[in-house]
Write an enzyme that holds these catalytic residues in place. Structure first.
Site, short mmCIF file in Angstrom:
data_model
loop_
_atom_site.label_atom_id
_atom_site.label_comp_id
_atom_site.label_asym_id
_atom_site.label_seq_id
_atom_site.Cartn_x
_atom_site.Cartn_y
_atom_site.Cartn_z
N SER A 1 0.83 -1.20 0.00
CA SER A 1 0.00 0.00 0.00
C SER A 1 0.86 1.25 0.00
O SER A 1 1.96 1.28 0.57
CB SER A 1 -0.90 0.01 1.24
OG SER A 1 -1.54 1.26 1.40
N TYR B 1 -2.24 5.25 -4.27
CA TYR B 1 -3.20 6.31 -3.98
C TYR B 1 -2.63 7.60 -4.55
O TYR B 1 -1.41 7.79 -4.61
CB TYR B 1 -3.40 6.47 -2.47
CG TYR B 1 -4.31 5.44 -1.84
CD1 TYR B 1 -5.63 5.29 -2.26
CD2 TYR B 1 -3.84 4.63 -0.81
CE1 TYR B 1 -6.46 4.36 -1.66
CE2 TYR B 1 -4.67 3.69 -0.21
CZ TYR B 1 -5.97 3.56 -0.64
OH TYR B 1 -6.79 2.62 -0.05
N THR C 1 -6.90 1.58 -6.53
CA THR C 1 -8.09 1.36 -5.70
C THR C 1 -9.10 2.45 -6.00
O THR C 1 -8.82 3.64 -5.78
CB THR C 1 -7.71 1.37 -4.21
OG1 THR C 1 -6.76 0.32 -3.98
CG2 THR C 1 -8.92 1.15 -3.34
N LYS D 1 -8.88 -2.25 -8.35
CA LYS D 1 -9.39 -2.85 -7.12
C LYS D 1 -10.54 -1.99 -6.57
O LYS D 1 -10.50 -0.77 -6.61
CB LYS D 1 -8.26 -2.94 -6.10
CG LYS D 1 -8.66 -3.54 -4.76
CD LYS D 1 -7.44 -3.66 -3.86
CE LYS D 1 -7.77 -4.23 -2.50
NZ LYS D 1 -8.54 -3.26 -1.68
N HIS E 1 -13.26 -3.41 0.07
CA HIS E 1 -12.26 -2.88 1.00
C HIS E 1 -12.37 -3.56 2.36
O HIS E 1 -12.14 -2.95 3.41
CB HIS E 1 -12.45 -1.36 1.16
CG HIS E 1 -11.16 -0.59 1.19
ND1 HIS E 1 -10.68 0.10 0.10
CD2 HIS E 1 -10.26 -0.38 2.16
CE1 HIS E 1 -9.55 0.70 0.41
NE2 HIS E 1 -9.28 0.41 1.67
#
Length: 412
Positions: free
Chosen positions: A135, A158, A184, A282, A306
């Site tokens: 992540s 992100y 995501t 995702k 999630h």
């Protein structure tokens, strides 16, 4: 003596304590036979104000519970009178061969449960012959994590900090050798995490001395965690988000940043241009978004809510997978899923419902928070063993044989 020198001295002084923690909690793994057993140890070692971040879900946590319940209400229909000398659990996902259809999902803030937790986990996951996904919102540099794994790694991006900051992270991930980029899409804003609000986690991070002192009794009951935490330097930052000027983003509530940095379908073009490699989308809940991901050239999708941490009352991912997978067979895209997987039997169900592979987050986090590298290895060993056992019981020699014919809906 400077503050940095004092911190370094403290870390060295606490090393024997952390070494003792490793020995003590690794020994306790001998009595862990299921992921639930690992969860019980995780809750004993990690203080609630920290552990709730990983245990909890959004709002009233209905989806969190229903993700698991969807597997519990599914029944097997085995074919007996068959014996196999060996079982093949290997598959290929987004061009990468894995020893089992189980991939480590991106989990934020792993360094809060174990020193350099992301790199420690990546090493164990890679040794298990599968992929570790890092992540953006983690406390260990992506280069260190990639170097720790003997297998492929994916990087979950992100857009915190904006396009310029994200582009720099993409370049670092490419240079480090990550083989796929995970986008995501289900974070237009952080989920309503009432559990974290009730336990006062923001005060533990950002509060003044008096506010933090209220957690002293809790911490005193989790000294093995506390000493390891400060051996690792205490409060982490986000070294994979380099702000203008080169400084890492401080550890803080990132809800506002996520809201400003939500990934949209329009972003994928510039991200593809910067990445020049496989992209995995995702956070897919519906056939509409699955088809949209295929249209923009994604190599894979992850049917995911999630882990029940974003929007409550959405479909359990197993049910969403059942709606989506049959329609994606001719789209040249791998369908993955996560959410609610706590056993190798759950993995078999997901594959039979149409997933190429699954991602697990909490399951390996429980192992990591309990005993670091040994704990993660234990989690993957449990899941592999259970998957192989289930396949033998069903009469399947390989994953390719698993399909809906081996499943029934519970009448209960």
């Amino acid at each position: 003596m400077s503050e940095i020198q004092k911190a370094g001295t403290l870390q060295k002084l606490l090393k024997p304590c952390h070494d003792a923690t490793v020995r003590r909690w690794t020994q306790r793994l001998d009595k862990c036979f299921t992921i639930s057993d690992l969860k019980s140890l995780f809750e004993k070692r990690i203080p609630p104000v920290v552990g709730d971040y990983f245990l909890g879900g959004a709002s009233d946590e209905r989806t969190l519970r229903e993700n698991e319940a969807a597997f519990e209400r599914t029944r097997f229909a085995p074919n007996y009178g068959i014996r196999y000398d060996s079982i093949d659990t290997s598959t290929t996902v987004a061009g990468t061969k894995v020893s089992m259809p189980i991939i480590a999902a991106p989990v934020g803030s792993l360094r809060t449960v174990w020193p350099h937790g992301e790199a420690v986990a990546a090493k164990a996951v890679g040794e298990a012959g599968t992929i570790c996904t890092l992540s953006t919102l983690t406390g260990t540099r992506l280069e260190e994590v990639r170097a720790a794994s003997p297998h492929d790694c994916w990087f979950q991006l992100y857009l915190v900090g904006g396009q310029e900051v994200a582009t720099k992270a993409i370049e670092r991930a490419k240079k480090a050798g990550y083989t796929a980029l995970v986008l995501t899409i289900d974070t237009p804003v952080a989920g309503l995490r009432y559990r974290d609000m009730r336990n006062g986690s923001s005060q533990a991070i950002n509060g003044g001395l008096l506010q933090k002192m209220r957690f002293a009794p809790q911490m005193s009951r989790h000294l093995s965690w506390l000493t390891s935490y400060y051996h690792d330097g205490g409060l982490m930052d986000f070294p994979n988000i380099e702000l203008p000027g080169g400084e890492p983003m401080p550890y803080a509530d990132i809800g506002n940043q996520l809201q400003k940095a939500a990934v949209t379908w329009d972003d994928i073009q510039w991200i593809r241009d910067a990445w020049q490699g496989p992209i995995i989308v995702k956070g897919v809940h519906t056939l509409h978004d699955a088809q949209k991901a295929a249209d923009v050239g994604a190599a894979a999708i992850v049917v995911s809510n999630h882990g029940g941490r974003q929007l409550d009352r959405v479909l359990p991912t197993l049910d969403a997978l059942r709606e989506i997978a049959p329609h994606m067979k001719d789209r040249n895209i791998d369908v993955l899923m996560d959410g609610g997987i706590r056993s190798g039997g759950d993995v078999a169900i997901a594959i039979a419902r149409g997933a190429k592979a699954v991602l697990i987050g909490r399951a390996y986090t429980f192992g990591l928070g309990t005993a670091g590298h040994a704990g993660v290895s234990k989690a993957f060993s449990i899941l592999r063993s259970e998957l192989e056992h289930t396949m033998r019981q069903l009469g399947c020699a390989s994953l390719a044989e698993l399909d809906e014919s081996y499943l029934r809906d519970s009448r209960v």
